[in-house]
Design an enzyme around this catalytic site. Structure first.
Site, PDB file in Angstrom:
ATOM      1  N   HIS A  21       0.859  -1.193   0.000  1.00 38.40           N
ATOM      2  CA  HIS A  21       0.000   0.000   0.000  1.00 38.40           C
ATOM      3  C   HIS A  21       0.889   1.236   0.000  1.00 38.40           C
ATOM      4  O   HIS A  21       2.119   1.131   0.007  1.00 38.40           O
ATOM      5  CB  HIS A  21      -1.013  -0.028   1.155  1.00 38.40           C
ATOM      6  CG  HIS A  21      -0.420  -0.020   2.537  1.00 38.40           C
ATOM      7  ND1 HIS A  21       0.363   1.007   3.008  1.00 38.40           N
ATOM      8  CD2 HIS A  21      -0.508  -0.915   3.556  1.00 38.40           C
ATOM      9  CE1 HIS A  21       0.728   0.745   4.254  1.00 38.40           C
ATOM     10  NE2 HIS A  21       0.215  -0.431   4.613  1.00 38.40           N
ATOM     11  N   HIS A  24       3.920   1.686   2.369  1.00 36.53           N
ATOM     12  CA  HIS A  24       5.170   1.020   1.983  1.00 36.53           C
ATOM     13  C   HIS A  24       5.854   1.802   0.864  1.00 36.53           C
ATOM     14  O   HIS A  24       7.068   2.003   0.877  1.00 36.53           O
ATOM     15  CB  HIS A  24       4.902  -0.408   1.481  1.00 36.53           C
ATOM     16  CG  HIS A  24       4.107  -1.260   2.429  1.00 36.53           C
ATOM     17  ND1 HIS A  24       2.921  -1.848   2.076  1.00 36.53           N
ATOM     18  CD2 HIS A  24       4.330  -1.595   3.714  1.00 36.53           C
ATOM     19  CE1 HIS A  24       2.450  -2.540   3.105  1.00 36.53           C
ATOM     20  NE2 HIS A  24       3.280  -2.394   4.124  1.00 36.53           N
ATOM     21  N   CYS A 133       3.274  -7.348  14.860  1.00 32.38           N
ATOM     22  CA  CYS A 133       4.611  -6.718  14.942  1.00 32.38           C
ATOM     23  C   CYS A 133       5.715  -7.750  14.849  1.00 32.38           C
ATOM     24  O   CYS A 133       6.873  -7.398  14.688  1.00 32.38           O
ATOM     25  CB  CYS A 133       4.809  -5.983  16.268  1.00 32.38           C
ATOM     26  SG  CYS A 133       3.651  -4.676  16.633  1.00 32.38           S
ATOM     27  N   CYS A 152      -2.124  -5.258  21.529  1.00 37.84           N
ATOM     28  CA  CYS A 152      -0.935  -4.576  21.014  1.00 37.84           C
ATOM     29  C   CYS A 152      -1.333  -3.126  20.720  1.00 37.84           C
ATOM     30  O   CYS A 152      -2.351  -2.897  20.062  1.00 37.84           O
ATOM     31  CB  CYS A 152      -0.462  -5.254  19.728  1.00 37.84           C
ATOM     32  SG  CYS A 152       0.633  -4.206  18.764  1.00 37.84           S
ATOM     33  N   HIS A 155      -1.383  -2.609  16.716  1.00 39.93           N
ATOM     34  CA  HIS A 155      -2.371  -3.324  15.907  1.00 39.93           C
ATOM     35  C   HIS A 155      -3.762  -3.388  16.523  1.00 39.93           C
ATOM     36  O   HIS A 155      -4.696  -3.860  15.875  1.00 39.93           O
ATOM     37  CB  HIS A 155      -1.867  -4.751  15.614  1.00 39.93           C
ATOM     38  CG  HIS A 155      -0.699  -4.758  14.686  1.00 39.93           C
ATOM     39  ND1 HIS A 155       0.598  -4.661  15.128  1.00 39.93           N
ATOM     40  CD2 HIS A 155      -0.634  -4.795  13.335  1.00 39.93           C
ATOM     41  CE1 HIS A 155       1.417  -4.652  14.085  1.00 39.93           C
ATOM     42  NE2 HIS A 155       0.697  -4.732  12.994  1.00 39.93           N
ATOM     43  N   LYS A 310      -2.700   4.870  11.625  1.00 39.59           N
ATOM     44  CA  LYS A 310      -1.754   4.354  10.635  1.00 39.59           C
ATOM     45  C   LYS A 310      -2.507   3.587   9.559  1.00 39.59           C
ATOM     46  O   LYS A 310      -3.289   2.693   9.876  1.00 39.59           O
ATOM     47  CB  LYS A 310      -0.762   3.425  11.346  1.00 39.59           C
ATOM     48  CG  LYS A 310       0.262   2.801  10.424  1.00 39.59           C
ATOM     49  CD  LYS A 310       1.191   1.890  11.218  1.00 39.59           C
ATOM     50  CE  LYS A 310       2.148   1.171  10.307  1.00 39.59           C
ATOM     51  NZ  LYS A 310       2.437  -0.178  10.724  1.00 39.59           N
TER      52      LYS A 310
HETATM   53  N1  MSP Z   1       9.273  -6.685   7.771  1.00 38.41           N
HETATM   54  C1  MSP Z   1       9.380  -5.596   8.677  1.00 38.41           C
HETATM   55  C2  MSP Z   1      10.634  -4.792   8.415  1.00 38.41           C
HETATM   56  C3  MSP Z   1      11.925  -5.556   8.462  1.00 38.41           C
HETATM   57  S1  MSP Z   1      13.300  -4.554   8.102  1.00 38.41           S
HETATM   58  C4  MSP Z   1      14.576  -5.490   8.485  1.00 38.41           C
HETATM   59  C5  MSP Z   1       8.156  -4.700   8.543  1.00 38.41           C
HETATM   60  N2  MSP Z   1       7.478  -4.806   7.417  1.00 38.41           N
HETATM   61  S2  MSP Z   1       6.150  -3.992   7.069  1.00 38.41           S
HETATM   62  O1  MSP Z   1       5.791  -4.414   5.756  1.00 38.41           O
HETATM   63  O2  MSP Z   1       5.183  -4.193   8.092  1.00 38.41           O
HETATM   64  O3  MSP Z   1       6.495  -2.483   7.134  1.00 38.41           O
HETATM   65  C6  MSP Z   1       7.531  -2.012   6.336  1.00 38.41           C
HETATM   66  C7  MSP Z   1       7.637  -0.524   6.411  1.00 38.41           C
HETATM   67  O4  MSP Z   1       6.455   0.089   5.930  1.00 38.41           O
HETATM   68  C8  MSP Z   1       7.878  -0.004   7.821  1.00 38.41           C
HETATM   69  O5  MSP Z   1       8.907   0.970   7.792  1.00 38.41           O
HETATM   70  C9  MSP Z   1       6.571   0.659   8.168  1.00 38.41           C
HETATM   71  O6  MSP Z   1       6.736   1.750   9.016  1.00 38.41           O
HETATM   72  C10 MSP Z   1       6.124   1.127   6.798  1.00 38.41           C
HETATM   73  N3  MSP Z   1       4.707   1.408   6.795  1.00 38.41           N
HETATM   74  C11 MSP Z   1       3.672   0.519   6.903  1.00 38.41           C
HETATM   75  N4  MSP Z   1       2.521   1.243   6.990  1.00 38.41           N
HETATM   76  C12 MSP Z   1       2.797   2.567   6.961  1.00 38.41           C
HETATM   77  C13 MSP Z   1       2.049   3.732   6.914  1.00 38.41           C
HETATM   78  N5  MSP Z   1       0.742   3.727   7.016  1.00 38.41           N
HETATM   79  N6  MSP Z   1       2.716   4.904   6.734  1.00 38.41           N
HETATM   80  C14 MSP Z   1       4.075   4.966   6.551  1.00 38.41           C
HETATM   81  N7  MSP Z   1       4.806   3.878   6.592  1.00 38.41           N
HETATM   82  C15 MSP Z   1       4.219   2.681   6.942  1.00 38.41           C
HETATM   83  O7  MSP Z   1       7.883  -3.939   9.442  1.00 38.41           O
END
Ligand code: MSP
Length: 531
Positions: A21, A24, A133, A152, A155, A310
């Protein structure tokens, strides 16, 4: 180890429990702009992204979809995660998957080394765990749910109570070294609020942490080389991607080992604020335990919010990047999030704001300037860039403003201040538009007596646009590549990306005689979908 010469930037590796999304995509765009900017500074750059494929969350999602985890991650990585890079126009150098052979080998080598160094021991873990998480939680962090249930805080979902035999990493023993490191390198964690949060977390006291999970509860992971009943805890597998991808563990003298020596430590790990602790506490302690240098910076950005929370797929608030890009294009997508949200703060996404900025700043501000300049060279000089005459004070002032904009933008980007850099660039675009309004070239064109002045004004406009194109190129490579073509810059100056950021401020690089063409609008006016 030789001095690192490569500017090495990383994104977090994304969980493949679902599709990407815009939250990411936000990190990946920021990393891409940084990578492109540093490439245009003439630096050797390595930009890494990838996918985090092990752990309970991914395993359970696969099973819920009646698939084996490997088949599940393979299809999602190929059909969703790799293609999104093209959608958002990210020019990454490598893509690491934690299920790949090169990663597994590096993970095994790393933990063997830490074990040999004496920083691992066997024990029993008991406590709460959030699968969302993938994190062991402290009871004090949890929120109250229904009845006995504990939630959590990220979440808003119940945590699970774990009781299992694990191998522990001696995190606590790194407390003082971590504090000393951050004392000596205050720039290592940014922004400052993130740094303060990390330091107070460390000062509260660190506890040793499980580095493995029992196969009784999780099978989808990398088995410990010395204990087949345990797999590496998913975060202590995932964090290692930053070194396994560049050849950690390779035999000395191999190209992989050379790559590692010239690339590590990373210049910056870009992360969301929710995963700061992993990157600024656990990861540096792991590196210390393996006798490796620490990354130069960890930057924690804020969240894209929907309804004050978020944005997330699990809460059904996720917006796919293509929903925006199909309508506005990838350049506007990249521009908008870095311009509208100060990097490090949260930002509420709104279609109205995106639309308003697109129209005001891109279509009317920048796009219109490009069309006006190229159209007038077409109309008054048959598309041949005229030779400028003597410069007036107004011309010289604009040249100075360009030099200042280059300096401000460069300083801002190198400290991860994307919105500051974009504000400086926009001010320059506004100054050029103001210049055009004041010089009124369309009036000059009415009297042949003013032809010399008209030549100069049009040259100044096009030359200013050359500088603007170079500066905006890391953010909006498609539109700026098109503008570059319309200015007729390619034959003399080569592809836009080979022009350095500093050269943007070197006045007079676009040779008179260049063939200028108008073309379609750089940022087409939007059709109102409701019409
Ligand atoms: N797999 C772990 C990261 C491992 S790094 C060694 C993870 N993955 S994640 O897919 O959940 O999130 C990846 C990144 O996307 C994180 O930096 C997270 O903060 C970011 N985001 C996920 N949702 C977000 C928003 N709504 N806004 C901004 N960034 C967000 O965590």
């Amino acid at each position: 180890m030789s001095e690192s010469k490569t500017y090495y930037v990383t994104t977090p590796i994304y969980y493949v429990n679902d599709s990407p999304h815009i939250g990411h995509a936000y990190t990946t765009v920021a990393g891409d702009v940084l990578a492109r900017w540093h490439r245009q500074r003439g630096e050797d750059v390595w930009y890494l992204t990838g996918t985090d494929e092990h752990g309970t969350k991914v395993e359970r999602t696969a099973r819920k979809n009646d698939m084996e985890p490997q088949a599940w991650v393979d299809q999602l990585v190929e059909n969703e995660w790799k293609p999104v890079l093209r959608t958002i126009d990210a020019a990454t150098d490598d893509f690491i998957r934690t299920t790949s052979g090169r990663h597994k080998e590096g993970v095994e080598a790393f933990w063997e080394k830490v074990r040999d160094n004496g920083d691992i021991y066997e024990g029993n873990f008991e406590g709460p765990y959030c699968v969302g998480c993938e994190e062991f939680k402290l009871p004090s962090e949890l929120l109250d749910g229904d009845g006995e249930e504990k939630l959590c805080p990220i979440h808003s979902r119940p945590v699970e109570m774990l009781e299992e035999r694990n191998w522990f990493f001696k995190l606590e023993s790194f407390t003082n070294r971590l504090l000393e490191h951050y004392e000596k390198h205050p720039e290592a964690i940014q922004p400052e609020s993130a740094r303060n949060e990390v330091i107070s977390f460390i000062k509260q006291g660190l506890r040793d942490i499980s580095m493995s999970r029992s196969v009784k509860n999780v099978t989808w992971g990398i088995p410990l080389p010395w204990d087949s009943e345990q797999v590496v805890y998913v975060w202590f597998d995932a964090l290692l991607n930053y070194i396994t991808a560049i050849g950690y563990g390779a035999r000395e003298g191999t190209p992989e080992a050379d790559k590692f020596a010239s690339t590590w430590p990373a210049n910056v790990h870009l992360v969301g604020k929710d995963i700061l602790r992993f990157h600024a506490v656990y990861w540096p302690a792991m590196l210390m335990a393996a006798d490796l240098p620490l990354p130069k910076h960890v930057f924690a950005h804020g969240w894209l919010l929907v309804g004050g929370e978020k944005m997330s797929k699990s809460k059904l608030t996720g917006i796919a990047p293509e929903q925006i890009i199909d309508h506005f294009g990838s350049d506007a997508f990249r521009y908008y999030f870095l311009r509208a949200i100060s990097f490090g703060n949260d930002g509420a996404f709104s279609w109205e704001d995106l639309s308003a900025r697109y129209t005001a700043e891109l279509a009317n501000g920048l796009g219109n300037l490009g069309s006006r300049a190229t159209a007038m060279v077409g109309k008054y000089f048959d598309g041949v860039l005229p030779e400028p005459g003597p410069y007036s004070n107004a011309d010289l002032a604009l040249q100075d403003q360009l030099v200042a904009a280059v300096e401000i933008a460069d300083a801002a980007i190198t400290r991860f201040d994307f919105s500051g850099a974009l504000a400086a660039m926009k001010s320059f675009v506004d100054a050029v538009n103001m210049y055009v309004t004041e010089q009124e070239p369309w009036k000059l064109a009415k009297d042949p007596k003013n032809t010399d002045r008209l030549r100069t004004v049009l040259y100044v406009m096009c030359e200013a646009l050359r500088g603007i194109a170079i500066l905006y190129n890391p953010v909006m490579p498609k539109a700026m590549g098109a503008l570059w073509g319309r200015l007729g810059a390619n034959p003399h100056l080569g592809p836009i990306a080979s022009n350095t950021i500093a050269s943007a401020g070197h006045w007079g690089e676009l040779p008179p005689g260049s063939l200028v063409s108008k073309g379609d609008g750089l940022f087409p006016r939007l059709e109102d979908p409701s019409e």
